[in-house]
Design a protein around this motif. Structure first.
Motif, short mmCIF file in Angstrom:
data_model
loop_
_atom_site.label_atom_id
_atom_site.label_comp_id
_atom_site.label_asym_id
_atom_site.label_seq_id
_atom_site.Cartn_x
_atom_site.Cartn_y
_atom_site.Cartn_z
N GLY A 30 10.05 15.14 8.84
CA GLY A 30 10.98 16.14 7.72
C GLY A 30 11.25 16.61 6.96
O GLY A 30 12.18 17.19 6.82
N LYS A 31 11.71 15.07 6.05
CA LYS A 31 11.93 15.87 4.61
C LYS A 31 10.43 14.95 3.84
O LYS A 31 9.32 15.03 3.76
CB LYS A 31 12.18 13.94 3.61
CG LYS A 31 13.21 13.44 5.59
CD LYS A 31 13.75 11.87 4.65
CE LYS A 31 14.93 11.35 5.61
NZ LYS A 31 15.27 10.34 6.05
N SER A 32 11.06 16.27 2.49
CA SER A 32 9.16 16.12 1.53
C SER A 32 9.65 14.74 0.62
O SER A 32 10.77 14.67 0.38
CB SER A 32 9.92 17.29 0.48
OG SER A 32 10.04 18.95 1.42
N VAL A 33 8.18 14.25 0.50
CA VAL A 33 8.17 12.81 0.42
C VAL A 33 7.19 13.50 -0.90
O VAL A 33 6.49 13.64 -0.62
CB VAL A 33 8.42 12.08 1.25
CG1 VAL A 33 8.31 10.19 0.45
CG2 VAL A 33 9.47 11.77 2.04
N LYS A 34 7.72 11.86 -1.70
CA LYS A 34 6.15 11.93 -2.93
C LYS A 34 6.09 10.96 -2.47
O LYS A 34 6.68 9.26 -2.75
CB LYS A 34 6.99 11.86 -4.84
CG LYS A 34 7.90 13.24 -5.23
CD LYS A 34 7.93 12.77 -6.43
CE LYS A 34 8.94 14.75 -6.84
NZ LYS A 34 9.39 14.30 -7.98
N SER A 35 4.33 10.47 -2.12
CA SER A 35 3.83 9.90 -1.22
C SER A 35 3.60 8.79 -2.46
O SER A 35 2.55 7.90 -1.85
CB SER A 35 3.16 10.89 -0.03
OG SER A 35 2.06 11.05 -1.21
N CYS A 36 3.32 8.98 -3.24
CA CYS A 36 3.22 7.77 -3.95
C CYS A 36 4.63 6.95 -4.21
O CYS A 36 4.45 5.85 -5.19
CB CYS A 36 2.93 8.15 -6.07
SG CYS A 36 4.36 8.99 -7.28
N THR A 37 5.80 6.84 -4.05
CA THR A 37 6.88 6.40 -4.23
C THR A 37 7.37 5.83 -2.83
O THR A 37 8.83 5.94 -2.70
CB THR A 37 7.85 7.54 -4.87
OG1 THR A 37 7.29 7.94 -6.18
CG2 THR A 37 8.82 6.75 -5.44
N MET A 38 6.74 5.85 -2.15
CA MET A 38 6.99 5.72 -0.54
C MET A 38 5.63 4.91 0.08
O MET A 38 4.46 4.69 -0.09
CB MET A 38 7.13 6.56 0.25
CG MET A 38 7.29 6.13 2.41
SD MET A 38 7.86 7.63 2.77
CE MET A 38 9.25 7.85 3.15
N PHE A 39 5.58 3.25 -0.06
CA PHE A 39 5.05 2.11 1.12
C PHE A 39 4.54 2.94 2.10
O PHE A 39 5.27 2.95 2.59
CB PHE A 39 5.76 1.16 0.78
CG PHE A 39 5.82 0.22 -0.30
CD1 PHE A 39 5.01 0.62 -1.26
CD2 PHE A 39 7.19 0.05 -0.41
CE1 PHE A 39 5.38 -0.24 -2.09
CE2 PHE A 39 7.19 -0.61 -1.86
CZ PHE A 39 6.88 -1.07 -3.56
N ALA A 40 3.22 2.88 3.22
CA ALA A 40 3.06 3.60 4.37
C ALA A 40 4.13 2.90 5.18
O ALA A 40 4.21 3.50 6.46
CB ALA A 40 1.62 3.07 4.57
N GLU A 95 0.75 -1.60 0.07
CA GLU A 95 0.11 0.17 -0.01
C GLU A 95 1.06 1.48 0.05
O GLU A 95 1.41 1.45 0.96
CB GLU A 95 -1.45 0.24 1.59
CG GLU A 95 -2.10 1.00 0.79
CD GLU A 95 -3.22 1.22 2.21
OE1 GLU A 95 -3.50 0.10 2.10
OE2 GLU A 95 -2.34 2.02 2.59
N LEU A 96 0.54 1.72 -0.72
CA LEU A 96 1.82 3.27 -0.99
C LEU A 96 0.79 3.91 -0.50
O LEU A 96 -0.50 4.28 0.54
CB LEU A 96 1.38 3.95 -2.44
CG LEU A 96 2.28 2.73 -3.16
CD1 LEU A 96 2.22 3.07 -4.78
CD2 LEU A 96 3.92 3.15 -3.51
N LEU A 97 2.11 5.09 0.55
CA LEU A 97 1.49 6.10 1.29
C LEU A 97 0.43 7.19 0.65
O LEU A 97 -0.47 7.50 1.47
CB LEU A 97 2.90 6.58 1.67
CG LEU A 97 2.74 8.05 3.02
CD1 LEU A 97 1.52 7.52 4.00
CD2 LEU A 97 3.40 8.62 3.04
N ILE A 98 0.12 6.97 -0.33
CA ILE A 98 -1.16 8.51 -1.09
C ILE A 98 -2.01 7.83 -0.91
O ILE A 98 -3.05 8.58 -0.70
CB ILE A 98 -0.86 8.98 -2.53
CG1 ILE A 98 -1.09 10.15 -3.10
CG2 ILE A 98 -0.21 7.90 -3.07
CD1 ILE A 98 -1.12 10.98 -2.47
#
Lengths: 176, 284
Positions: A57-67, A24-27
Motif C-alpha cells: 500500500g505504499k508507493s516505493v522506489k524499488s531501487c531504494t529497497m532491498f528485496a 539484492e535491491l527489489l528492482i
C-alpha cells in the motif's frame, strides 16, 4: 559473499519464493529474477521514480529497497494494473491524452498515479502535481500527464458511481 | 549500483537489536526506512557489514499526543506525520515541515527517527526539533537516556548517540502560538539551500516568546537563541525582524557547495527567516 536469505513475496497476486543475498535491491529482483520488466531503472539514485512499485500500500522506489526488507509483502507493478486487452483507466487516459512520449517513465508514473487516486479519488491539478512529484518525465513537460490523471479520475469516479448504483439496486432487489 | 555484501538482521525487540550492536560494534548499523542509508551504501560511501532492520521491533511506531507533550516513535514515517489529524491539530508545524521533505515515495518510507538520528545537516527534522525543544530517547547497553535536540548534534553525521545506542523516540512539549517551516530548495526532493523553523507567541500585539532554528547552513542544525531573543518584547516590526536576521547570520556558518557560494546562502537564509517569522507571527 554473505549468506543468502529466504524471501517470499506476492507480486501482482502471484507468490514468489527464492534465495537472495540481502544486498539484492527489489528492482533487480523484479526485473532480473522474476522477469517483471515494467518497473524501469532510471537514475538508480532515488530521484526519478521510474522504478516505482506499490509495496503493502505504499508507493516505493524499488531501487531504494532491498528485496529482503519486503519479505512477506504484497507488491504491485504496472503488470498488475492492467493488461493489453483490458487497460486500466489510467493507461487508457495516458494513451488518449498523450501522457507519454518515449514511455520510459510511464510504468512508474501510472503505478504512482494509481496509488494517488486510491488515496485521493478526485485530486486538484495542484494535488496531482504534488502527489506525482517523485516521478520525473523528461519528454512531456507534465501537462499531458496531469490531464491524463484528471481524465482517469473522472472516468473512474463516473464508473464507480454507476457501479455503486447498480450494487445499490441489486441490494434493493435482494431486500425485496 | 550494488552495495557491498552485508549480513541482514530483523530482530523483533530492542534487546535483540542491542545484542547485535554489542557483538559487532561499529560494523553494525540500524536502519528504519533506509532512504538515507541505502543510497549511501549503494554509492559505497557507507560500509555496513551488519545491517539491522528495525521494522519488526515493537514499540517504535506510535504517535501519542497528551495534554502537554507529543511522543513520536522512531519508526513513525513522514507520511504518517502528514496523515495524522491529531498530530496536525497539536503541532501543525510538523506536518508543514514533513510536506517539504523529499517526495511522496520517500515520505512513505522515511522516518522521524532516521531523519533526526542520521546527523545529515540537510535533514529538516533536526532543526525543527531544536526549534521545538524536543528531546531524543536513546537506549544502549547501559540503559535509556534522554538528550535534548539542542545538545545532540556535534558535526556532520556526528551526534551524541554512541555506536551501541539506538534512538527510539522523539518527545516534544506541545508547541504554542504561531508557526512556520520555510524552506528554499532548488527542486522537489532536494535538501534545503536554507530553511527556517519558527514558533512564536504574542500577547496584545507584542511577542512574548520566539524560537528559531535553521537547516543546512552549518555542519549541524543551528538553534539561534539570539535570533529568538531579538523578537521578544517587540511588535515583530521590520526593525525586529532585521535584528533577528542579523543575529541568525551571526550563528550560521554555511560552506560553498553546489547550492551556491557562502554569500548567496547567507542572503537566502535571511530571506527565508524573514518569510518564516512573518508567516509564524501572522498565525500567532
Amino acid at each position: 559473499m554473505s549468506k543468502k536469505t529466504h524471501i517470499t513475496l506476492k507480486v501482482n497476486g502471484k507468490s514468489e519464493e527464492f534465495l537472495a543475498e540481502p544486498r539484492e535491491l527489489l528492482i533487480y529482483t523484479l526485473r532480473e529474477r522474476l522477469n517483471i520488466t515494467g518497473p524501469h531503472i532510471g537514475c538508480e539514485t532515488s530521484h526519478c521514480g521510474a522504478c516505482t512499485v506499490t509495496v503493502d500500500g505504499k508507493s516505493v522506489k524499488s531501487c531504494t529497497m532491498f528485496a529482503v526488507q519486503a519479505e512477506g509483502a504484497e507488491i504491485t507493478t504496472i503488470e498488475g494494473i492492467g493488461t493489453p486487452d483490458s487497460l486500466h483507466p489510467l493507461q487508457e487516459a495516458f494513451k488518449e491524452h498523450h501522457g507519454l512520449q518515449c514511455g520510459y517513465c510511464t510504468p512508474g508514473m501510472i503505478t504512482r498515479a494509481a496509488k494517488l487516486l486510491e488515496e485521493n479519488p478526485a485530486p486538484s491539478e495542484e494535488e496531482i502535481r504534488f502527489g506525482m512529484a517523485g516521478n520525473i518525465c523528461r519528454c512531456t513537460g507534465y501537462q499531458n500527464i496531469v490531464k491524463s490523471i484528471q481524465a482517469a479520475a473522472a472516468e473512474m469516479n463516473s464508473s464507480q458511481s454507476s457501479s455503486s448504483e447498480a450494487v445499490g439496486h441489486k441490494t434493493t432487489e435482494a431486500a425485496e | 549500483m550494488i552495495p557491498a555484501a552485508f549480513e541482514y538482521y530483523r530482530p523483533k525487540d530492542i534487546e535483540g537489536v542491542l545484542a547485535i550492536l554489542e557483538q559487532h560494534g561499529d560494523d553494525a548499523r540500524v536502519m528504519a526506512g533506509g532512504h538515507s542509508l541505502i543510497p549511501m551504501m549503494k554509492l559505497r560511501m557507507a560500509d555496513v557489514p551488519h545491517l539491522i532492520d528495525l521494522q519488526d521491533v515493537g514499540g517504535l511506531s506510535g504517535i501519542e499526543v497528551t495534554g502537554d507533550s507529543i511522543r513520536l516513535g522512531a519508526l513513525v514515517t513522514q507520511a504518517q506525520i502528514i496523515d495524522s489529524a491529531e498530530l496536525t491539530r497539536a503541532a501543525p508545524i510538523l506536518r508543514e515541515a514533513a510536506l517539504q521533505i523529499a517526495d511522496p515515495q520517500v515520505r512513505y518510507m522515511g522516518t522521524i527517527g532516521g531523519n533526526v538520528a542520521n546527523g545529515d545537516p540537510g535533514n529538516d527534522m533536526p532543526g525543527l526539533m531544536q526549534c521545538l525543544d524536543a528531546s531524543f530517547s536513546l537506549i544502549g547497553p547501559d540503559g535509556a537516556r534522554e538528550v535534548a535536540a539542542r545538545d545532540f548534534y556535534e558535526a556532520a553525521y556526528m551526534t551524541d548517540r554512541e555506536d551501541d545506542e539506538v534512538l527510539t523516540a522523539v518527545t516534544l512539549p506541545l508547541p504554542q502560538g504561531g508557526y512556520a517551516y520555510e524552506k528554499q530548495k532548488r527542486k522537489i526532493g532536494d535538501y534545503a539551500t536554507a530553511a527556517a523553523a519558527v514558533q512564536i507567541t504574542g500577547q496584545g500585539g507584542t511577542c512574548t516568546s520566539a524560537s528559531i532554528a535553521m537547516t543546512n547552513l552549518s555542519d549541524t542544525p543551528i538553534f539561534s537563541e539570539d535570533a529568538g531573543e531579538a523578537l521578544v518584547g517587540t511588535t515583530v516590526d521590520d526593525a525586529a525582524i532585521k535584528a533577528a536576521m542579523a543575529a541568525m547570520l551571526g550563528d550560521i556558518d554555511p560552506t560553498e557547495d553546489n547550492r551556491g557560494p557562502v554569500a548567496f546562502k547567507k542572503h537566502v537564509a535571511g530571506v527565508i527567516l524573514r518569510r518564516a517569522i512573518t508567516r509564524a507571527w501572522s498565525r500567532a
